[in-house]
Design an enzyme around this catalytic site. Structure first.
Site, PDB file in Angstrom:
ATOM      1  CB  ALA A   1      47.881 -21.733 -48.295  1.00  0.00           C
TER       2      ALA A   1
ATOM      3  N   GLY B   1      47.781 -26.721 -49.758  1.00  0.00           N
ATOM      4  CA  GLY B   1      47.928 -26.215 -51.287  1.00  0.00           C
ATOM      5  C   GLY B   1      49.043 -26.799 -51.884  1.00  0.00           C
TER       6      GLY B   1
ATOM      7  CD  GLU C   1      43.996 -27.444 -52.200  1.00  0.00           C
ATOM      8  OE1 GLU C   1      44.458 -26.933 -51.455  1.00  0.00           O
ATOM      9  OE2 GLU C   1      42.797 -27.299 -52.648  1.00  0.00           O
TER      10      GLU C   1
ATOM     11  CD  GLU D   1      44.040 -27.965 -47.335  1.00  0.00           C
ATOM     12  OE1 GLU D   1      44.109 -29.051 -47.038  1.00  0.00           O
ATOM     13  OE2 GLU D   1      44.620 -27.516 -48.498  1.00  0.00           O
TER      14      GLU D   1
END
Ligand SMILES: CCCCCCC/C=C/C(=O)SCCNC(=O)CCNC(=O)[C@H](O)C(C)(C)COP(=O)(O)OP(=O)(O)OC[C@H]1O[C@@H](n2cnc3c(N)ncnc32)[C@H](O)[C@@H]1OP(=O)(O)O
Length: 719
Positions: free
Chosen positions: A61, A100, A103, A123
């Site tokens: 992210a 992310g 993910e 994270e």
């Protein structure tokens, strides 16, 4: 932000395009949503490959967006749409797939990685958890125990290990995208359901409850007050105990709490601060962008004491040839033996051969004649260091950089005895030098931009976080340490015990309280420095009252402890009692309590109850106050530099962002008010007098930390 192409007739190739790391910004998420929809709708497309531009799959992210209102398509439904689709999607992982990014790859049905790729869910290091399904899909893919390890540590895993763990399906050293395209063509028509992780049960061992409980205990012990690792365990527990949908719900709830937390803000600040300190700038106008480092292929280390040995190992680990110099054969042999053992241990950890061949041990300074850079690491004694620098100046080649590992002596004074003061710079390593990540690069008034650039770059090569600092006694880290240590001693005088002070600081998040840290470093180091500065010993002004020196409050307690032969951990007795000389198990010592009682009695001090809040405020606000002075004096370029020095060199808890960030979190008016309060109570302690910069910032409405540089008044910047 995502390019679409149809290749080999039936494969849709989606390329994330957001350099340098293809972070999942709103625009990228929008691009992925649009291109995936297009691929799934196009009847000609039978399978899909997702990759990243410039050899990087995805760094996760976009961390910069966390501070702004969220816009664009959210990650969770975007990834769900990929997984739920009826066409196989293959992630082609080059470079990194982190956070992310991984993910996203876990939402794909297959994952192909390049041999050099790294994957992970870091994270937790940003105060968050993998909230795009990572805590629910990864345990379903690789099991609870390995998923807990990866999610709670945030560690990166190399492709081969990822293959062993089952995170990726194939590893290749060919073009990953080409291999993924071929793979995508082959898997068309194969059942997709078993590849949709959200539909799969989490493989759980029979003792999963015990495993989770043990993980929680271990994580809490290591976390030192950080909340994200604990939330990570709770989220993985949900993957073990709840259906996917309910697990996702739990993941979102936990993330919502973390996302708003001050710890997440602190850790994200640290992420960017760590990178910002590499972009150094001097008042001369020289900066990292316009000053080139010179290559260092051969270095030298003078002195094989604790620091010299660690520096030698750090250099060799980075593949740099070293000439290691000692004064006598005996010292040399001892140094050689210890360095060799250290290198063997380091190599064993990495399953490599120790590069002993890179070191030449010698007692002759003449062997330094072709070294590009020399690091002096002799005893902390100015006359001795000057003698070494004079000699270096005559034996080294004319353009060799001459560096000192002093922890606080005047770099300019050393430079002045050389023929090339512009090539002299401080390289202040922290013990153990091959382990600790911090390097203070001390810029003398005559250090050239090239010398600074070379030292900063060398630090980076050694895996350090290099911070450029100005030249003053103690530089940044040790200068701020002084008020911290002094306040701790004053608290003992007033009624505290070492264990009370340490307990408060450890509860705050320090790995070690101030007295345990002093025991570890050796109490005689500070004692010698105090004797040399006339604060204790025969040079004390006889007209000074016992607890005053040079017009200020002074605590002779640490001197008394040393006089009793208590030198710290190394001889088994310091502020604490240890299980054995060199032992690590510290227990409170009744003899220290007795010494404190007798001391207070002798000086007519009525002990009072000191609470933990006072410990934290007195010790840490005094340290922070000095940090503000350092900024105004131009010894550090900005608050980020100070914060990274404390996080990487002094065990400041990262989830509190560093001392200056912490001051901002507490609120500058509160820090000012408490300092004023303590200064009024102790007017003979100058380091409690609120600094001018702190007052200016409060007067200006306590602006955010990233604007503090605009408030600095630096008539005499040392940088
Ligand atoms: C409530 C809604 C939120 C839902 C979120 C769902 C859950 C997902 C969360 C996440 O994904 S959080 C991000 C996780 N990823 C990371 O932690 C990776 C961070 N990056 C790195 O570790 C490294 O940058 C790297 C990718 C290994 C590359 O290292 P390298 O040494 O090659 O370069 P750097 O100097 O570190 O970075 C270059 C440049 O790029 C910036 N940057 C890196 N990663 C990001 C990122 N994820 N977002 C934004 N910017 C990133 C980095 O800051 C550097 O720029 P400058 O700071 O120098 O300007």
């Amino acid at each position: 932000m995502a390019r679409y192409a149809q290749v080999h007739g039936s494969v849709a190739l989606i390329t994330l395009t957001n350099p340098p790391v293809n972070a999942l910004s709103a625009a990228v998420r929008h691009g992925i949503t649009e291109t995936v929809t297009r691929a799934l709708r196009d009847p000609e497309v039978k399978s899909v490959v997702i990759c990243g531009e410039n050899g990087v799959f995805c760094g996760g992210a976009d961390i910069r967006e966390f501070a702004k209102p969220m816009g664009g398509p959210p990650l969770v439904p975007m990834i769900a749409a990929i997984e739920e689709g009826d066409k196989p999607v293959v992630a082609a992982i080059e470079g990194v797939a982190l956070g992310g990014g991984l993910e996203l790859a876990l939402g794909c049905h297959y994952r192909i990685a390049h041999t050099k790729a790294l994957v992970g869910l870091p994270e937790v290091t940003l105060g968050l958890l993998p909230a795009a399904g990572g805590t629910q899909r990864l345990p379903r893919l690789i099991g609870i125990a390995p998923a807990l390890d990866l999610i709670t540590t945030g560690r990166h895993v190399a492709a081969q290990q990822a293959l062993k763990l089952g995170i990726v399906d194939q590893v290749t050293d060919q073009s990953t995208v080409d291999v993924a395209i071929q793979f995508a063509k082959q898997v068309v028509g194969q059942p997709l359901l078993p590849r949709k992780l959200s539909t799969q049960p989490t493989p759980c061992p029979p003792d999963v409850d015990i495993l989770l409980e043990e993980a929680m205990t271990q994580v809490k012990r290591r976390a030192r007050g950080a909340i994200a690792p604990v939330a990570c365990v709770m989220a993985v527990r949900a993957a073990a105990t709840l259906p996917y949908r309910a697990g996702m719900q739990k993941e979102q709830e936990l993330m919502a709490t973390l996302f708003r937390s001050s710890q997440a803000h602190a850790l994200q600040y640290c992420f960017f601060a760590q990178r910002a300190v590499g972009r150094w700038k001097l008042s001369s106008g020289a900066h990292s962008g316009n000053s080139k480092p010179r290559p260092v292929s051969k270095a030298a280390v003078i002195g094989l004491g604790t620091m010299g040995r660690g520096i030698t190992v750090a250099l060799v680990k980075a593949g740099i040839a070293v000439v290691a110099v000692e004064t006598s054969d005996k010292q040399l042999q001892m140094g050689k033996q210890i360095v060799s053992e250290m290198l063997k241990r380091e190599a064993q950890k990495r399953n490599e051969t120790p590069r002993l061949d890179l070191i030449r041990f010698t007692t002759s300074m003449l062997e330094l004649k072709d070294s590009d850079l020399v690091i002096e690491a002799v005893f902390e004694d100015m006359p001795l260091k000057k003698q070494v620098f004079k000699e270096l100046s005559s034996v080294c080649k004319a353009d060799a950089f001459l560096c000192t590992n002093t922890s606080g002596l005047d770099v300019d004074e050393l430079a002045a005895v050389t023929k090339t003061p512009e090539l002299v710079v401080g390289m202040h390593f922290f013990a153990p030098a091959h382990v600790m990540k911090l390097l203070e690069v001390v810029c003398g008034s005559r250090s050239s931009p090239e010398a600074v650039a070379t030292a900063m770059y060398l630090g980076k090569r050694l895996g350090k976080v290099s911070v450029a600092v100005g030249n003053c006694p103690g530089f940044v880290g040790n200068r701020m340490l002084r008020p911290y240590l002094e306040e701790a001693n004053f608290l003992l005088e007033e009624g505290a015990t070492p264990e009370l002070v340490d307990g408060a600081l450890e509860e705050f998040g320090f790995a070690m309280g101030v007295f345990r840290m002093s025991d570890l470093s050796g109490l005689d180091v500070g004692w010698r420095i105090r004797k040399e500065s006339g604060l204790t010993g025969p040079d004390v002004d006889p007209s000074d009252p016992p607890r005053r020196r040079q017009g200020q409050r002074y605590s002779p307690l640490p001197d008394l402890v040393c006089e009793q032969g208590r030198l710290g951990q190394k001889n088994g007795r310091g502020w604490y009692l240890y299980d054995k000389p060199g032992g690590r198990v510290a227990t409170p010592d009744p003899k220290i309590h007795q010494l404190l009682e007798e001391y207070r009695l002798k000086h007519g001090i009525r002990p009072r109850r000191v609470d933990r809040q006072e410990v934290v405020e007195r010790c840490l606000f005094a340290l922070i106050n000095e940090g503000f002075r350092i900024l105004d004096d131009g010894i550090a370029a900005g608050p980020e530099d100070i914060d990274m020095i404390y996080v990487f060199g002094y065990g400041w808890p990262r989830h509190r962002g560093g001392p200056m960030f912490y001051a901002g979190m507490v609120g500058l008016p509160k820090v000012l008010e408490r300092l004023e309060h303590y200064w009024q109570a102790h007017p003979d302690v100058p380091h409690l007098e609120p600094s001018a910069l702190l007052r200016r910032l409060v007067d200006s409405g306590s602006p955010p930390i990233d604007t503090w540089r605009d408030f600095l008044q630096r008539p005499h910047s040392q940088l």
